[in-house]
Design an enzyme around this catalytic site. Sequence first.
Site, mmCIF file in Angstrom:
data_model
loop_
_atom_site.group_PDB
_atom_site.id
_atom_site.type_symbol
_atom_site.label_atom_id
_atom_site.label_comp_id
_atom_site.label_asym_id
_atom_site.label_seq_id
_atom_site.Cartn_x
_atom_site.Cartn_y
_atom_site.Cartn_z
ATOM 1 N N LYS A 80 30.494 19.325 -27.169
ATOM 2 C CA LYS A 80 29.222 18.893 -27.758
ATOM 3 C C LYS A 80 28.776 17.562 -27.163
ATOM 4 O O LYS A 80 28.399 16.632 -27.860
ATOM 5 C CB LYS A 80 29.343 18.815 -29.273
ATOM 6 C CG LYS A 80 29.565 20.184 -29.884
ATOM 7 C CD LYS A 80 29.650 20.142 -31.358
ATOM 8 C CE LYS A 80 29.909 21.544 -31.883
ATOM 9 N NZ LYS A 80 30.201 21.548 -33.296
ATOM 10 N N ILE A 87 25.677 12.561 -26.316
ATOM 11 C CA ILE A 87 26.017 13.510 -27.374
ATOM 12 C C ILE A 87 24.963 14.613 -27.451
ATOM 13 O O ILE A 87 23.791 14.392 -27.170
ATOM 14 C CB ILE A 87 26.202 12.807 -28.737
ATOM 15 C CG1 ILE A 87 24.898 12.198 -29.243
ATOM 16 C CG2 ILE A 87 27.294 11.757 -28.656
ATOM 17 C CD1 ILE A 87 24.975 11.683 -30.669
ATOM 18 N N CYS A 88 25.393 15.791 -27.828
ATOM 19 C CA CYS A 88 24.512 16.950 -27.928
ATOM 20 C C CYS A 88 23.773 16.916 -29.262
ATOM 21 O O CYS A 88 24.393 17.008 -30.321
ATOM 22 C CB CYS A 88 25.315 18.239 -27.804
ATOM 23 S SG CYS A 88 24.298 19.713 -27.972
ATOM 24 N N LEU A 89 22.464 16.780 -29.187
ATOM 25 C CA LEU A 89 21.630 16.779 -30.392
ATOM 26 C C LEU A 89 20.576 17.887 -30.339
ATOM 27 O O LEU A 89 19.696 17.947 -31.174
ATOM 28 C CB LEU A 89 20.938 15.417 -30.550
ATOM 29 C CG LEU A 89 21.863 14.221 -30.741
ATOM 30 C CD1 LEU A 89 21.066 12.928 -30.737
ATOM 31 C CD2 LEU A 89 22.640 14.350 -32.033
#
Length: 142
Positions: A80, A87-89
């Site tokens: 993620k 960071i994966c949002l």
Amino acid sequence: MKKLQEEYQSLIKYVSNNKEADNDWFRLESNKEGTRWFGKCWFYHEMLKYEFDVEFDIPVTYPATAPEIALPELDGKTAKMYRGGKICLTDHFKPLWGRNVPKFGIGHAMALGLGPWLAVEIPDLIEKGLVTYKEKEAEKKS
């Protein structure tokens, strides 16, 4: 410059409210232009404080586009996350941001993006042994 002042005022109020609620979890500052932000964020897990560097650039299309928050020292430790520790949002936060343009700002990115990401990912990374408590590492070396 007005937007930068608004961002700082918002962040100061947010951090102040967090401190009053005993929920202080990050510090940020920016370069003079307000285009690059950096600081520390931390997460408590089983009574231990895990601290990380946090950084992001303000996109040229801001506030239409949310900043991509990075925790560089965690780069490559979770799926993620994108290259560079971003960071994966995408699935959860970016649609929310899009529905709230131009009302959202950096405080929202921290509270609704980074905060939930830390709460999900850090305990998992600790359990997998990919993140360790730094004081324990210091004790092992001595």
